[in-house]
Design an enzyme around this catalytic site. Structure first.
Site, PDB file in Angstrom:
ATOM      1  N   ARG A  63       0.768  -1.241  -0.034  1.00  0.00           N
ATOM      2  CA  ARG A  63      -0.105   0.026  -0.033  1.00  0.00           C
ATOM      3  C   ARG A  63       0.760   1.313   0.193  1.00  0.00           C
ATOM      4  O   ARG A  63       1.870   1.074   0.762  1.00  0.00           O
ATOM      5  CB  ARG A  63      -0.835   0.154   1.232  1.00  0.00           C
ATOM      6  CG  ARG A  63      -2.282  -0.899   1.168  1.00  0.00           C
ATOM      7  CD  ARG A  63      -3.168  -0.330   0.126  1.00  0.00           C
ATOM      8  NE  ARG A  63      -4.298  -1.301  -0.160  1.00  0.00           N
ATOM      9  CZ  ARG A  63      -4.387  -2.117  -1.073  1.00  0.00           C
ATOM     10  NH1 ARG A  63      -3.332  -2.548  -1.957  1.00  0.00           N
ATOM     11  NH2 ARG A  63      -5.481  -3.039  -0.984  1.00  0.00           N
ATOM     12  N   GLU A 122      -4.008   7.194  -5.409  1.00  0.00           N
ATOM     13  CA  GLU A 122      -4.166   6.622  -6.524  1.00  0.00           C
ATOM     14  C   GLU A 122      -5.474   6.973  -7.108  1.00  0.00           C
ATOM     15  O   GLU A 122      -6.546   7.320  -6.628  1.00  0.00           O
ATOM     16  CB  GLU A 122      -4.027   5.219  -6.477  1.00  0.00           C
ATOM     17  CG  GLU A 122      -2.875   4.729  -6.048  1.00  0.00           C
ATOM     18  CD  GLU A 122      -2.615   3.220  -5.845  1.00  0.00           C
ATOM     19  OE1 GLU A 122      -3.632   2.621  -6.202  1.00  0.00           O
ATOM     20  OE2 GLU A 122      -1.709   2.769  -5.188  1.00  0.00           O
ATOM     21  N   HIS A 138      -0.861   0.033 -10.158  1.00  0.00           N
ATOM     22  CA  HIS A 138      -1.590  -0.763  -9.097  1.00  0.00           C
ATOM     23  C   HIS A 138      -2.110  -1.947  -9.791  1.00  0.00           C
ATOM     24  O   HIS A 138      -3.323  -2.391  -9.855  1.00  0.00           O
ATOM     25  CB  HIS A 138      -2.709   0.096  -8.535  1.00  0.00           C
ATOM     26  CG  HIS A 138      -2.964  -0.775  -7.101  1.00  0.00           C
ATOM     27  ND1 HIS A 138      -3.439  -0.062  -5.948  1.00  0.00           N
ATOM     28  CD2 HIS A 138      -3.051  -2.299  -6.739  1.00  0.00           C
ATOM     29  CE1 HIS A 138      -3.746  -0.868  -5.042  1.00  0.00           C
ATOM     30  NE2 HIS A 138      -3.323  -2.273  -5.442  1.00  0.00           N
TER      31      HIS A 138
HETATM   32  C1  DGY Z   1      -5.295  -5.950  -3.367  1.00  0.00           C
HETATM   33  O1  DGY Z   1      -6.158  -6.542  -3.854  1.00  0.00           O
HETATM   34  O2  DGY Z   1      -5.518  -5.371  -2.568  1.00  0.00           O
HETATM   35  C2  DGY Z   1      -4.011  -5.474  -4.310  1.00  0.00           C
HETATM   36  O3  DGY Z   1      -3.576  -4.364  -4.031  1.00  0.00           O
HETATM   37  C3  DGY Z   1      -4.253  -5.485  -5.692  1.00  0.00           C
HETATM   38  O4  DGY Z   1      -3.067  -5.199  -6.453  1.00  0.00           O
END
Ligand code: DGY
Length: 323
Positions: free
Chosen positions: A240, A269, A288
């Site tokens: 994150r 983001e 991401h």
């Molecule tokens: C999630 O599913 O939380 C991931 O960050 C996806 O990449």
């Protein structure tokens, strides 16, 4: 009987939409990502189920506006964007999608590590700008070997452990730090060694982050940490964005306090081309996409639907957090 109402903050696969349409009245947000808060504030009042994504902030104020909401089904393994305690208090079920994206995310972490160490994306940019003909010396495009280097895994959960196995195949040494040391048997199986957080920071040639974003990890990687890292080291983040202080990282990369970084996740983001990270060369950026493979995303959609069906009918989702 009127069909229950489900709102999606982004679209899903055709098969998933078809299935949802059979059972529910559905509405899908299209356009700006993340969905503007005003729109979500309005929609939440009238729905029974919500399908959301990591960019959507599902906080207590939003939940308090809901009149019938039974379930929040997030298309992600991370759920730090949802106020889980408040959902529980309001008897709203929360479903998420663990397990199925472990390999895909570990693969991406590994790709980012190789990319920044071997300067692949940087080379791509050089070619696209037409500079290859001008830069062609023995010292140009020189990267760093992976074999023999120490990979420090911060968070030895499913994804961290899978990354450790990948690293072993590339003859890397793997150390890790976790809230709790794993069993000796597991350490042996994965060929990993437990170290304190301080040791992980100072001994690793590459640090890869695999912990959730919590109060304890919020902006944890800051200038103090970068100063303790090796000057030749790299930082990889597929967990994150808010675990890293981006301003401090930018400064560390510019001053070469550390050699490079590769990020799939960001403080806020999505980011655009005006972001200061896009102006420097010693960083690889991806949008991401940790879970983004055809196979994994289909499995995530299936689980998201299953969690939604169960939760909307007052049952505990298959993969549930909180209540
Ligand atoms: C999630 O599913 O939380 C991931 O960050 C996806 O990449």
């Amino acid at each position: 009987m009127e069909k229950k109402r489900v709102f999606l903050t982004r679209t899903l696969h055709d098969f998933a939409l078809k299935e949802l349409k059979k059972r529910y009245q559905i509405e899908i947000h299209s356009g700006k990502i993340p969905i503007p808060r005003k729109k979500l504030d309005l929609k939440i009042k009238e729905i029974d189920g919500l399908i959301c994504f990591p960019y959507d902030v599902i906080d207590s104020q939003l939940m308090d506006k809901a009149n019938n909401l039974k379930v929040i089904s997030t298309f992600s393994v991370g759920f730090d964007h949802i106020d889980i305690k408040h959902a529980k208090k309001n008897k709203i079920r929360v479903g998420y999608t663990p397990e199925v994206l472990t390999d895909a995310t570990a693969d991406l972490a590994f790709s980012l590590m190789m990319d920044i160490m071997r300067r692949v994306s940087e080379g791509d940019r050089i070619i696209r700008k037409g500079y290859w003909k001008k830069i062609y010396g023995a010292y140009d495009y020189v990267g760093t070997d992976l074999q023999g280097k120490t990979l420090g895994i911060f968070g030895l959960g499913r994804i961290g452990s899978t990354l450790a196995r990948r690293a072993k195949a590339f003859d890397m040494n793997v150390i890790y730090h976790n809230r709790k040391q794993v069993s000796k048997t597991r350490e042996k199986l994965l060929s990993v060694k437990y170290v304190t957080f301080d040791k992980l920071i100072s001994k690793s040639d590459i640090i890869s982050i695999h912990v959730p974003h919590t109060k304890q990890t919020d902006l944890l990687f800051d200038k103090k940490i970068f100063k303790k890292m090796k000057r030749t080291s790299f930082l990889i983040n597929t967990a994150r964005g808010k675990i890293i202080n981006e301003k401090d990282l930018l400064d560390a990369l510019k001053k070469k306090t550390i050699l490079g970084a590769a990020l799939d996740v960001f403080e806020s983001e999505p980011i655009g081309k005006e972001h200061p990270f896009t102006k420097i060369q010693n960083i690889t950026l991806s949008p991401h996409i940790g879970s983004s493979t055809k196979e994994t995303r289909i499995k995530m959609a299936e689980i998201t639907l299953r969690n939604l069906h169960l939760g909307i009918n007052g049952k505990r989702p298959k993969y549930s957090v909180g209540y």
